[in-house]
Design an enzyme around this catalytic site. Sequence first.
Site: not given
Length: 464
Positions: A171, A295
Site C-alpha cells: 500500500h 531534460s
Amino acid sequence: MKLSHLTAISPVDGRYFEYVKSLRNIFSEFSLLKYRLIIEIEWFKKISECEKINDIEPLISEEKIFLNNILNNFSLKDAIEIKNIERKTNHDIKAVEYFLKKKFSLMKSLDEKKEFIHFACTSEDINNLSYALMIIKTRNEIIIPIWYKIIKNIVSFSKKYKNFPIISRTHGQPATPSTLGKEFCNFSYRLIRQFNQLKKIKILGKINGTVGNYNAHFISYPNVDWINFSKEFVNSLGIELNLFTTQIEPHDYISEILHCFSRFNNILINFNRDIWGYLSINFFKNKYNKGKIGSSVMPHKINPIDFENSEGNLELSNAILNHLSNKLSISRWQRDLTDSTSLRNIGLAISYSFIAYKKFLNGISNLEINKFNIKSDLRSHWEVLSEPIQTLMRRNKIKNSYELVKDFLIKKDLDPETLKSFVENLKIKNSDKNILKNITPEKYIGLSTLLVDCIEKYFNNIDK
C-alpha cells in the site's frame, strides 16, 4: 509528399521504423501476398500429386523449379502487379490467382494445368493458412527469443542481488523486508508461465471449402479421402488441422495467442511501473551517459524514459490485442468479413509490443542499484520488526501480543535501543529474546535467498 519513415502516419513505420524491421518481413502487405502465393502453389503441388485426381498430370522437375522460382524471385514489382489486378477485381485472393495464371501461361505444360490453381478453395482456405504461417514465424523467430531475453535479464538481476535486502512497500507504506533478487523473481516466474503457455498453443488451419464441408472437393473427386488429404497438406505446413469450421477457421487459437501476449504485457507493465517507483525513491538510478540529455532545461535529470516508453507502447499494444482477441473469435453464421480487416492489424499490435520489449531491455541494461539509499531506507524503518516481535510473543502464548506491540509503537518510534528495551521486558524464552535482540531489518528477509535459487532452477528448465 514522398513516402518515407519520416512521412509515415504510424509511428511503427515512422519513429520506430528501425525497431520493427524483422516484423515488416512478416506482416507487411508484400509479405502477406507472398504467403498467399506459398499456399496457392503448395496446394497446387499437392493436388497434382494425388493419383485419384486423374485430370492433372504429376509435375515434372522443370515445372517444380518454375513454381519454386515464382516464390524465390517474388519482387516488389510482382506485388505491385497483384495489387493492380486487385484494383480491377476488387478481390485480393482472386488477384493472386490471376497473377499465378499469368505466370503459368509462360510455360506451356503449366498453362494447361492452370485451372487447378485455387482448386476447390475459398479465399479463407488461403488466408487462414497464410496467417498461420505468419504467426508461426513470428512466435518462433521473433517473440520467443525476445521473451526469453527479457526473462533471462530479470533472472540474472535476481541472481546478482539475491542477498541484497530492501524494505518492501505494501500500500506504498514500509512493510516486511525482502531482497531485490526476490522481488525480481516474482516477475520472472509470472513471465515464464506465459512463455511456456505461448509455446504450447497449437496453430490451427483448414482447407475445406466454402462452408467447411468439402462440398466442391467431394463433387469433383468423390473417391479422394479429402479429410485425410487436407490433414496431410495442413500438417506439411507445420499447422494442425481444424476439421470443424465454417467458411473461416474460427480464430480461437489466434485469440489464445493474443490473450497470452496481453498477459505477458500486463506483467511487464506492472514491472515497468515498479521500476519507475523504485527509481523515484532512489532505490535505483540510471547509468550516466555524457552524450544524452534527460531534460531540455534541467541538466541534472536522467529520466526513466525507456521504462515509460515501454509502458506506453505495451498499453497501446494491449488495447489492440484485447480488441482482436475478443473480436476474431466471433463471426456471423458461416462468416462475415469483419475478421479480414481485423487480422491485418495483428502485425501492428505485435509491433507495439516488440518496440516496448526493446525499450525495456535497453532500460534494464542501464539500471544500477543505489546501495546507499537502500541501506539508509532499511535503517530508517525499524518499525517493520514489529511483525517478528509480536509473532514470537504469540509463540510464547502472551495474550494480546499484536495489541501490545501496536500500543507500544503508537507511543514510541522503534529503533535499536527501544527495541531491545521492549524485548528485555517480555516474558518470553531467553532464546527468543536473543533472536529479537539480534534481529535487524537487513537480517529479517525470511527465505528470500532460497526462493531466488528456486527461480533459477525453474528458469533453467524452460526450453527456449
